[in-house]
Design a protein around this motif. Structure first.
Motif, PDB file in Angstrom:
ATOM      1  N   SER A 155      -6.815   7.257  11.221  1.00  0.00           N
ATOM      2  CA  SER A 155      -7.596   6.671  12.044  1.00  0.00           C
ATOM      3  C   SER A 155      -7.899   5.422  12.155  1.00  0.00           C
ATOM      4  CB  SER A 155      -9.201   7.316  11.694  1.00  0.00           C
ATOM      5  OG  SER A 155     -10.212   7.295  12.658  1.00  0.00           O
ATOM      6  N   PRO A 156      -8.053   4.750  13.408  1.00  0.00           N
ATOM      7  CA  PRO A 156      -7.858   3.268  13.336  1.00  0.00           C
ATOM      8  C   PRO A 156      -9.185   2.443  12.699  1.00  0.00           C
ATOM      9  CG  PRO A 156      -7.898   4.304  15.486  1.00  0.00           C
ATOM     10  CD  PRO A 156      -8.310   5.245  14.445  1.00  0.00           C
ATOM     11  N   CYS A 157      -8.772   1.371  11.923  1.00  0.00           N
ATOM     12  CA  CYS A 157      -9.971   0.660  11.226  1.00  0.00           C
ATOM     13  C   CYS A 157     -10.775  -0.065  12.191  1.00  0.00           C
ATOM     14  CB  CYS A 157      -9.340  -0.274  10.371  1.00  0.00           C
ATOM     15  SG  CYS A 157      -8.857  -1.963  11.305  1.00  0.00           S
ATOM     16  N   THR A 167      -2.271  -8.934   6.564  1.00  0.00           N
ATOM     17  CA  THR A 167      -1.800  -7.739   7.092  1.00  0.00           C
ATOM     18  C   THR A 167      -2.336  -7.439   8.551  1.00  0.00           C
ATOM     19  OG1 THR A 167      -1.543  -6.563   5.070  1.00  0.00           O
ATOM     20  CG2 THR A 167      -1.937  -5.235   6.814  1.00  0.00           C
ATOM     21  N   CYS A 173      -2.270  -4.489  11.359  1.00  0.00           N
ATOM     22  CA  CYS A 173      -2.196  -2.883  11.698  1.00  0.00           C
ATOM     23  C   CYS A 173      -1.293  -2.382  12.731  1.00  0.00           C
ATOM     24  CB  CYS A 173      -3.688  -2.246  11.843  1.00  0.00           C
ATOM     25  SG  CYS A 173      -4.942  -2.407  10.447  1.00  0.00           S
ATOM     26  N   ALA A 174      -0.775  -1.233  12.606  1.00  0.00           N
ATOM     27  CA  ALA A 174       0.119  -0.825  13.659  1.00  0.00           C
ATOM     28  C   ALA A 174      -0.576  -0.931  15.446  1.00  0.00           C
ATOM     29  CB  ALA A 174       0.686   0.484  13.519  1.00  0.00           C
ATOM     30  N   GLU A 175      -1.836  -0.625  15.366  1.00  0.00           N
ATOM     31  CA  GLU A 175      -2.685  -0.691  16.373  1.00  0.00           C
ATOM     32  C   GLU A 175      -2.533  -1.970  17.177  1.00  0.00           C
ATOM     33  OE1 GLU A 175      -3.340   0.591  13.624  1.00  0.00           O
ATOM     34  OE2 GLU A 175      -4.866   2.424  13.984  1.00  0.00           O
ATOM     35  N   ASN A 191       2.565  -1.100  11.050  1.00  0.00           N
ATOM     36  CA  ASN A 191       1.731  -2.021  10.144  1.00  0.00           C
ATOM     37  C   ASN A 191       2.869  -2.805   9.481  1.00  0.00           C
ATOM     38  OD1 ASN A 191       2.615   0.167   8.793  1.00  0.00           O
ATOM     39  ND2 ASN A 191       0.777  -0.043   6.989  1.00  0.00           N
ATOM     40  N   VAL A 200       2.164   3.186   9.030  1.00  0.00           N
ATOM     41  CA  VAL A 200       1.552   3.573  10.437  1.00  0.00           C
ATOM     42  C   VAL A 200       2.130   3.015  11.413  1.00  0.00           C
ATOM     43  CG1 VAL A 200      -0.678   3.255  11.434  1.00  0.00           C
ATOM     44  CG2 VAL A 200      -0.783   3.089   9.082  1.00  0.00           C
ATOM     45  N   TYR A 253       1.332   2.724   2.682  1.00  0.00           N
ATOM     46  CA  TYR A 253       0.776   3.518   3.584  1.00  0.00           C
ATOM     47  C   TYR A 253       1.244   3.047   5.015  1.00  0.00           C
ATOM     48  CZ  TYR A 253      -2.813   6.336   5.957  1.00  0.00           C
ATOM     49  OH  TYR A 253      -3.507   7.391   6.782  1.00  0.00           O
ATOM     50  N   SER A 285       0.815  -1.132   0.083  1.00  0.00           N
ATOM     51  CA  SER A 285       0.146  -0.186  -0.055  1.00  0.00           C
ATOM     52  C   SER A 285       0.890   1.275   0.068  1.00  0.00           C
ATOM     53  CB  SER A 285      -0.942  -0.084   1.277  1.00  0.00           C
ATOM     54  OG  SER A 285      -0.301   0.422   2.451  1.00  0.00           O
TER      55      SER A 285
HETATM   56  N1  THU Z   1      -3.407   0.653   8.754  1.00  0.00           N
HETATM   57  C1  THU Z   1      -3.106   0.675   9.968  1.00  0.00           C
HETATM   58  O1  THU Z   1      -1.919  -0.052  10.281  1.00  0.00           O
HETATM   59  N2  THU Z   1      -3.699   1.267  10.842  1.00  0.00           N
HETATM   60  C2  THU Z   1      -4.625   2.134  10.509  1.00  0.00           C
HETATM   61  O2  THU Z   1      -5.287   2.800  11.637  1.00  0.00           O
HETATM   62  C3  THU Z   1      -5.197   2.203   9.229  1.00  0.00           C
HETATM   63  C4  THU Z   1      -4.709   1.352   8.433  1.00  0.00           C
HETATM   64  C5  THU Z   1      -2.610  -0.048   7.651  1.00  0.00           C
HETATM   65  C6  THU Z   1      -2.970  -1.463   7.000  1.00  0.00           C
HETATM   66  C7  THU Z   1      -2.371  -1.497   5.699  1.00  0.00           C
HETATM   67  O3  THU Z   1      -0.967  -1.842   5.907  1.00  0.00           O
HETATM   68  C8  THU Z   1      -2.165   0.231   5.451  1.00  0.00           C
HETATM   69  O4  THU Z   1      -2.334   0.756   6.738  1.00  0.00           O
HETATM   70  C9  THU Z   1      -3.179   0.556   4.380  1.00  0.00           C
HETATM   71  O5  THU Z   1      -4.514   0.097   4.798  1.00  0.00           O
END
Ligand code: THU
Length: 133
Positions: free
Chosen positions: A88-90, A51, A53-55, A42, A26, A24, A22
């Motif tokens: 913002s957290p998923c 995958t 997420c960082a949280e 992440n 985090v 992206y 991605s």
């Molecule tokens: N992601 C996070 O780590 N935390 C969030 O709060 C939103 C999304 C990551 C998951 C994936 O690796 C990338 O961001 C794009 O979705």
């Protein structure tokens, strides 16, 4: 630990993000009740759905270390070298937070120039919970 300090720690944790798919990146910094800060980034996977997420990375690090009570989490994300979006957290991460935290748990979002504070109760109203837990 101030809110700004926690967010800065999340931005440093973001530097380790593994996001080749991605782009992206985090970082998250989770403040436990005893003052310890656990970090996560992440970690993407070629299968995409694996995958993390960082949280959730920060929560699994904290739980694995024996922590169970938490005050706040800061999250920083974006595509740039520096966190340039207020990630913002998923939904899945919000539900994981609800497993361990009450509605007044603080969620701090931002980057070098912005900071906003929210509560888990605001971001996940009417969350699912099993009775008697
Ligand atoms: N992601 C996070 O780590 N935390 C969030 O709060 C939103 C999304 C990551 C998951 C994936 O690796 C990338 O961001 C794009 O979705």
């Amino acid at each position: 630990m101030t809110e700004r300090g926690l967010l800065n720690t999340a931005m440093i944790a973001r530097e380790a993000a593994y996001a080749p798919y991605s782009g992206y990146r985090v970082g998250a910094a989770l403040l436990a009740e005893d003052g310890t800060v656990y970090t996560g980034c992440n970690v993407e996977n070629a299968s995409y759905s694996a995958t993390i997420c960082a949280e959730r990375a920060a929560f699994t690090a904290a739980i694995s270390a024996g922590a169970r009570k938490f005050k706040a989490i800061a999250v920083a994300g974006g595509r740039g070298l520096k966190a340039d979006e207020a990630a913002s957290p998923c939904g899945i991460c919000r539900q994981v937070m609800a497993e361990f935290c009450d509605g007044d748990f603080s969620i701090i979002l931002g980057n070098e120039s912005t900071l906003s504070r929210h509560t888990l109760g605001e971001l996940l109203p009417l969350s699912f919970a099993l009775e008697g837990k």
